[in-house]
Structures are given as structure tokens and as C-alpha cells.
Design a protein around this motif. Structure first.
Motif, short mmCIF file in Angstrom:
data_model
loop_
_atom_site.label_atom_id
_atom_site.label_comp_id
_atom_site.label_asym_id
_atom_site.label_seq_id
_atom_site.Cartn_x
_atom_site.Cartn_y
_atom_site.Cartn_z
N VAL A 10 0.85 -1.19 0.00
CA VAL A 10 0.00 0.00 0.00
C VAL A 10 0.89 1.24 0.00
CG1 VAL A 10 -1.74 1.30 1.28
CG2 VAL A 10 -1.87 -1.19 1.19
N LEU A 11 0.63 2.10 -0.95
CA LEU A 11 1.41 3.34 -1.04
C LEU A 11 1.11 4.23 0.16
CD1 LEU A 11 0.89 4.15 -4.81
CD2 LEU A 11 3.03 3.49 -3.73
N PRO A 12 2.08 5.01 0.59
CA PRO A 12 1.83 5.94 1.69
C PRO A 12 0.72 6.93 1.33
CG PRO A 12 4.18 5.78 1.27
CD PRO A 12 3.48 5.03 0.17
N ARG A 13 0.04 7.40 2.34
CA ARG A 13 -1.09 8.31 2.13
C ARG A 13 -0.65 9.57 1.36
NH1 ARG A 13 -3.98 8.58 7.10
NH2 ARG A 13 -5.53 7.25 6.15
N LYS A 14 0.53 10.10 1.65
CA LYS A 14 1.00 11.32 0.97
C LYS A 14 1.16 11.09 -0.53
CE LYS A 14 3.43 13.31 4.89
NZ LYS A 14 4.73 13.71 5.43
N VAL A 15 1.66 9.92 -0.92
CA VAL A 15 1.84 9.62 -2.35
C VAL A 15 0.47 9.48 -3.02
CG1 VAL A 15 2.78 7.97 -4.01
CG2 VAL A 15 4.08 8.55 -1.95
N ARG A 16 -0.47 8.84 -2.34
CA ARG A 16 -1.81 8.71 -2.91
C ARG A 16 -2.49 10.06 -3.05
NH1 ARG A 16 -2.41 4.62 1.09
NH2 ARG A 16 -4.13 5.81 1.96
N ALA A 46 -7.13 5.27 -9.45
CA ALA A 46 -6.06 4.35 -9.05
C ALA A 46 -5.58 4.66 -7.63
CB ALA A 46 -4.90 4.43 -10.04
N ALA A 47 -5.45 5.94 -7.31
CA ALA A 47 -5.01 6.32 -5.96
C ALA A 47 -6.06 5.98 -4.91
CB ALA A 47 -4.68 7.81 -5.92
N VAL A 48 -7.33 6.11 -5.27
CA VAL A 48 -8.39 5.82 -4.31
C VAL A 48 -8.53 4.32 -4.05
CG1 VAL A 48 -10.90 5.93 -3.99
CG2 VAL A 48 -9.66 7.95 -4.76
N VAL A 49 -8.44 3.49 -5.08
CA VAL A 49 -8.63 2.05 -4.88
C VAL A 49 -7.36 1.34 -4.44
CG1 VAL A 49 -10.47 1.96 -6.60
CG2 VAL A 49 -8.16 1.34 -7.27
N GLN A 50 -6.23 2.01 -4.45
CA GLN A 50 -4.95 1.37 -4.14
C GLN A 50 -4.90 0.70 -2.76
OE1 GLN A 50 -1.75 1.95 -2.39
NE2 GLN A 50 -0.96 0.25 -3.58
N PRO A 51 -5.47 1.26 -1.71
CA PRO A 51 -5.43 0.54 -0.43
C PRO A 51 -6.21 -0.77 -0.44
CG PRO A 51 -5.88 2.86 -0.06
CD PRO A 51 -5.95 2.63 -1.54
N LEU A 116 6.61 7.93 -6.94
CA LEU A 116 6.31 6.52 -7.23
C LEU A 116 7.60 5.71 -7.38
CD1 LEU A 116 3.32 6.94 -9.69
CD2 LEU A 116 3.23 5.94 -7.40
N VAL A 117 8.60 6.28 -8.04
CA VAL A 117 9.88 5.57 -8.21
C VAL A 117 10.57 5.39 -6.87
CG1 VAL A 117 12.20 5.78 -9.19
CG2 VAL A 117 10.20 6.21 -10.62
N VAL A 118 10.60 6.44 -6.05
CA VAL A 118 11.23 6.36 -4.73
C VAL A 118 10.53 5.29 -3.88
CG1 VAL A 118 11.54 7.62 -2.55
CG2 VAL A 118 12.16 8.68 -4.72
N GLU A 119 9.23 5.26 -3.92
CA GLU A 119 8.48 4.27 -3.15
C GLU A 119 8.73 2.86 -3.66
OE1 GLU A 119 6.27 2.77 -0.17
OE2 GLU A 119 7.04 4.80 -0.39
N ALA A 120 8.80 2.69 -4.98
CA ALA A 120 9.08 1.36 -5.54
C ALA A 120 10.48 0.88 -5.15
CB ALA A 120 8.95 1.40 -7.06
N ARG A 121 11.44 1.78 -5.15
CA ARG A 121 12.80 1.41 -4.73
C ARG A 121 12.84 1.05 -3.25
NH1 ARG A 121 17.56 2.82 -7.91
NH2 ARG A 121 18.50 2.59 -5.87
N ARG A 122 12.07 1.78 -2.43
CA ARG A 122 12.04 1.48 -1.01
C ARG A 122 11.45 0.10 -0.76
NH1 ARG A 122 8.80 1.01 2.98
NH2 ARG A 122 6.96 1.64 1.84
N VAL A 123 10.38 -0.22 -1.43
CA VAL A 123 9.75 -1.53 -1.27
C VAL A 123 10.69 -2.63 -1.76
CG1 VAL A 123 7.85 -2.99 -2.10
CG2 VAL A 123 7.40 -0.66 -1.31
#
Length: 136
Positions: A10-16, A46-51, A116-123
Motif C-alpha cells: 500500500v502506497l503511503p497516504r501522501k503519495v496517494r 487508481a489512488a483511491v482504490v490502491q489501499p 512513485l519511483v522512490v516508493e518502488a525502490r524502497r519496497v
């Protein structure tokens, strides 16, 4: 254990929220092309349904945001260049709103793509660490 994997996806709330704001501004900018405004709605959805659907939401954001950037960034850059040169944006509020949305869209799209790239790298880094710990 399963919830830990779910939480990582699940992406962080700030990214969504960034994706939602970007989708709104891009949708407004694309109102000048009528049917293309739907692309902004895809970012918002996409951001709304992501969680609830982490894989689908992340996939949709990771595909739609860069594709929009290919077209929006150069066009928005032209609007920014025109504003710097002092070209008139139009007299009515609709024209000024569209011009402002076109100028803001590239900045938000670049920011959204970087997030999105930073989050993907973190995961990916977290998963690599997890696999290394499991193999020990």
C-alpha cells in the motif's frame, strides 16, 4: 505475516494524495481536449482504490502517470515558456484556469512520478532485506 506484506504494497497516504491532486489538475488541463480529461480520472481512481487493491492501484499509477508525463510535460512546458515571455493567457477565467492547470500539471506529474519511483525502490530494498534475512 500476511498483513506485513500487504502494508508494504500500500502506497503511503501522501503519495496517494499527490496522485489525486495531480489527477485533478491534469484533468482540468485536459478539459481543453474534452475526452482526454478521463486520463486524470484514472489517476484519481487508481489512488483511491490502491489501499483495497494494492497491486492493481500501484500498477495503474505506475503506467498512467509516466504515460501522461510524455505528453503533458512538453505541452505544459510550452505554456510555462509562454507565460515567462509575457504572452497573454486570455481574458476570461476559463482560459486562465486552463493555462494555470497546464503550467502546474508538468510539475505535479514529475513530482508524482519521482514519488512513485522512490516508493518502488524502497519496497524493493525492503523485500531484498527480508529475503536476505530469511535465507540466513
Amino acid at each position: 505475516m500476511e498483513s506485513g506484506v500487504y502494508e508494504k504494497r500500500v502506497l503511503p497516504r501522501k503519495v496517494r494524495w499527490l496522485a489525486v491532486v495531480t489527477g485533478c489538475v491534469v484533468g482540468i488541463a485536459l478539459l481543453s481536449f474534452k475526452w482526454l480529461a478521463v486520463c486524470g480520472i484514472v489517476l484519481i481512481a487508481a489512488a483511491v482504490v490502491q489501499p483495497w487493491m494494492p497491486r492493481t492501484g500501484r500498477w495503474a499509477l505506475s503506467v498512467v502517470a509516466p504515460l501522461l508525463g510524455i505528453w503533458i510535460v512538453p505541452m505544459g512546458g510550452l505554456f510555462l515558456l509562454g507565460a515567462v515571455k509575457g504572452e497573454t493567457l486570455g481574458l476570461d477565467i476559463y482560459s486562465r484556469g486552463l493555462a494555470f492547470a497546464w503550467m502546474l500539471s508538468p510539475l505535479l506529474l514529475i513530482w508524482c512520478n519521482v514519488a512513485l519511483v522512490v516508493e518502488a525502490r524502497r519496497v524493493a530494498k525492503d523485500e531484498a532485506r527480508s529475503h536476505a534475512a530469511d535465507s540466513r
